[in-house]
Design a protein around this motif. Structure first.
Motif, PDB file in Angstrom:
ATOM      1  N   ASP A 282       0.817  -1.210   0.000  1.00  0.00           N
ATOM      2  CA  ASP A 282       0.000   0.000   0.000  1.00  0.00           C
ATOM      3  C   ASP A 282       0.852   1.261   0.000  1.00  0.00           C
ATOM      4  OD1 ASP A 282       0.963  -0.341   2.547  1.00  0.00           O
ATOM      5  OD2 ASP A 282      -0.926   0.058   3.573  1.00  0.00           O
ATOM      6  N   LYS A 287      -2.359   3.106  -3.190  1.00  0.00           N
ATOM      7  CA  LYS A 287      -3.554   3.545  -2.468  1.00  0.00           C
ATOM      8  C   LYS A 287      -4.467   4.372  -3.369  1.00  0.00           C
ATOM      9  CE  LYS A 287      -1.588   3.764   2.200  1.00  0.00           C
ATOM     10  NZ  LYS A 287      -1.253   4.669   3.326  1.00  0.00           N
ATOM     11  N   CYS A 297      -8.217  -4.919  -5.236  1.00  0.00           N
ATOM     12  CA  CYS A 297      -7.747  -4.972  -3.854  1.00  0.00           C
ATOM     13  C   CYS A 297      -6.239  -5.131  -3.847  1.00  0.00           C
ATOM     14  CB  CYS A 297      -8.420  -6.085  -3.064  1.00  0.00           C
ATOM     15  SG  CYS A 297      -7.802  -7.731  -3.429  1.00  0.00           S
ATOM     16  N   CYS A 300      -1.368  -6.480   1.912  1.00  0.00           N
ATOM     17  CA  CYS A 300      -0.245  -5.788   2.549  1.00  0.00           C
ATOM     18  C   CYS A 300       0.431  -6.671   3.592  1.00  0.00           C
ATOM     19  CB  CYS A 300      -0.742  -4.487   3.178  1.00  0.00           C
ATOM     20  SG  CYS A 300      -1.686  -3.471   2.012  1.00  0.00           S
ATOM     21  N   LYS A 335      -6.813  -4.990   1.645  1.00  0.00           N
ATOM     22  CA  LYS A 335      -7.306  -3.613   1.616  1.00  0.00           C
ATOM     23  C   LYS A 335      -8.027  -3.342   0.300  1.00  0.00           C
ATOM     24  CE  LYS A 335      -4.019  -1.725   4.916  1.00  0.00           C
ATOM     25  NZ  LYS A 335      -3.115  -0.604   5.258  1.00  0.00           N
ATOM     26  N   ASN A 339     -11.536   0.417   2.938  1.00  0.00           N
ATOM     27  CA  ASN A 339     -10.709   0.429   4.159  1.00  0.00           C
ATOM     28  C   ASN A 339      -9.265   0.870   3.915  1.00  0.00           C
ATOM     29  OD1 ASN A 339      -9.684  -1.877   2.906  1.00  0.00           O
ATOM     30  ND2 ASN A 339      -9.484  -3.036   4.790  1.00  0.00           N
ATOM     31  N   ILE A 340      -9.000   1.440   2.741  1.00  0.00           N
ATOM     32  CA  ILE A 340      -7.656   1.939   2.476  1.00  0.00           C
ATOM     33  C   ILE A 340      -7.505   3.278   3.186  1.00  0.00           C
ATOM     34  CG2 ILE A 340      -8.089   3.269   0.349  1.00  0.00           C
ATOM     35  CD1 ILE A 340      -5.249   0.786   0.503  1.00  0.00           C
ATOM     36  N   GLU A 341      -6.492   3.409   4.024  1.00  0.00           N
ATOM     37  CA  GLU A 341      -6.360   4.623   4.823  1.00  0.00           C
ATOM     38  C   GLU A 341      -5.611   5.693   4.062  1.00  0.00           C
ATOM     39  OE1 GLU A 341      -2.659   2.278   5.583  1.00  0.00           O
ATOM     40  OE2 GLU A 341      -4.795   1.849   5.356  1.00  0.00           O
TER      41      GLU A 341
END
Length: 342
Positions: A282, A287, A297, A300, A335, A339-341
């Motif tokens: 990621d 991202k 997706c 990670c 991810k 939910n990817i930050e």
């Protein structure tokens, strides 16, 4: 579970080096801090171990060399961050780390770097290198000469390295195939882009993926498997040519770096909305591609922990060679856009 110096340091808000100084009555620690450390150690029931005794008697600093194929690959930024965090925490023990970076999976390049490391007579080495016979032999020459080796991020077959710190690549590949099978029931025409056929981890991601597809009975064909050499421009050119030659492609499985280049080719070919794209890690560009929907997706693998734990394992083994050392397998996280930050 036995109380460790790390536990005391965390509760006291000091470094592990400071705790060691206090527990072995060495100078250089503020009296109030020393008393707090002693009180916490007593409260937690700390019992000094053999490693602690070794630390008290060792006279020479520990020098650790690290080799990474990291030039141009931002994934390794977090691995290096883990190396450096461990170095800071162990600075009071005289631990120093030198990092050597290459941009190549060529055998001669890696052999040259390993020879350089050997000439510098490091106490221990952290190696991320290729899994080919000349390199395997070179690593075993290092260990036979008394240098302790930890493999980081990807393992090397049949060597006398101390341990491996990194992900279970085969399981990660199977996980990717399971996700594909859950998302799609129709036949998958798949392009597989890997970093290097010489990297054990990259190959294991392919092996796990293929075995998972077979176990899931998902109808599929592999159009081609090719190398990006972790280079975005090579990834772009090679992926674009294959997409143009095979418009039936509906899945791209990317096992290493070159993600941005491959996805640029997917968008240029006009396939972005019709493809399932699976990647790993990621880094910032990945991202962004997950958020925009180009990547279905990404999986990670805790790179910071890999660097940190590798140095820690080397350090404590060199201090106390009687302790058994086992591999550290880092966790795999799935991810997606939701939910990817940041």
């Amino acid at each position: 579970m036995a109380v460790t110096i790390r536990d005391i340091a965390k509760k006291a808000g000091v470094s592990r080096g400071t705790v060691d100084r206090v527990l072995h009555n060495r100078k250089g620690v503020n009296q109030e801090v020393a008393q707090r450390v002693k009180t916490i150690a007593k409260e937690l029931g700390f019992i000094p171990n053999l490693a602690g005794k070794a630390l008290a008697t060792r006279k020479q600093p520990l020098r650790i060399g690290c080799l990474l194929p990291s030039i141009g690959n931002p994934f390794f930024v977090d691995v290096i961050s883990g190396f450096r965090q461990a170095e800071r925490e162990l600075a009071d023990f005289g631990v120093s780390i030198d990092i050597y970076e290459v941009k190549s999976f060529d055998c001669s390049v890696h052999l040259h770097m390993i020879e350089q490391l050997q000439r510098k007579h490091y106490d221990g080495l952290c190696l991320t290198t290729i899994d080919v016979e000349p390199v395997i032999e070179a690593v075993d020459r290092l260990t036979a000469a008394g240098t302790t080796v930890v493999t980081v991020n990807t393992d090397i077959s049949n060597t006398h390295r101390l341990c491996y710190v990194g992900p279970d690549y085969f399981l990660a590949g199977k996980t990717a195939s399971g996700l594909l099978a859950l998302a799609c029931k129709q036949k998958q025409n798949i392009l597989i882009m890997t970093g290097s056929f010489n990297m054990k981890g990259h190959q294991q991601r392919i092996e796990g993926f293929l075995q998972g597809l077979a176990e899931r009975n998902l109808e599929h064909s592999i159009i081609d498997t090719y190398e990006s050499l972790d280079d975005d421009e090579q990834a772009f050119q090679k992926t674009l040519s294959r997409l143009e030659a095979h418009p039936e492609t509906n899945c791209v499985y990317i096992t290493a770096a070159g993600v941005e280049g491959a996805c640029r080719a997917i968008k240029q070919a006009g396939n972005a909305k019709h493809l399932n794209v699976f990647s790993f890690d990621d880094i910032p560009s990945t991202k962004d591609l997950v958020r925009e929907g180009t990547i279905t997706c990404t999986l990670c693998q805790e790179p910071h922990r890999q660097g940190y734990d590798a140095i820690q394992k080397l350090f404590f083994h060199l201090m106390n060679r009687q302790d058994p050392v086992v591999d550290t397998i880092t966790r795999t996280f799935i991810k997606i856009r939701e939910n990817i930050e940041d």
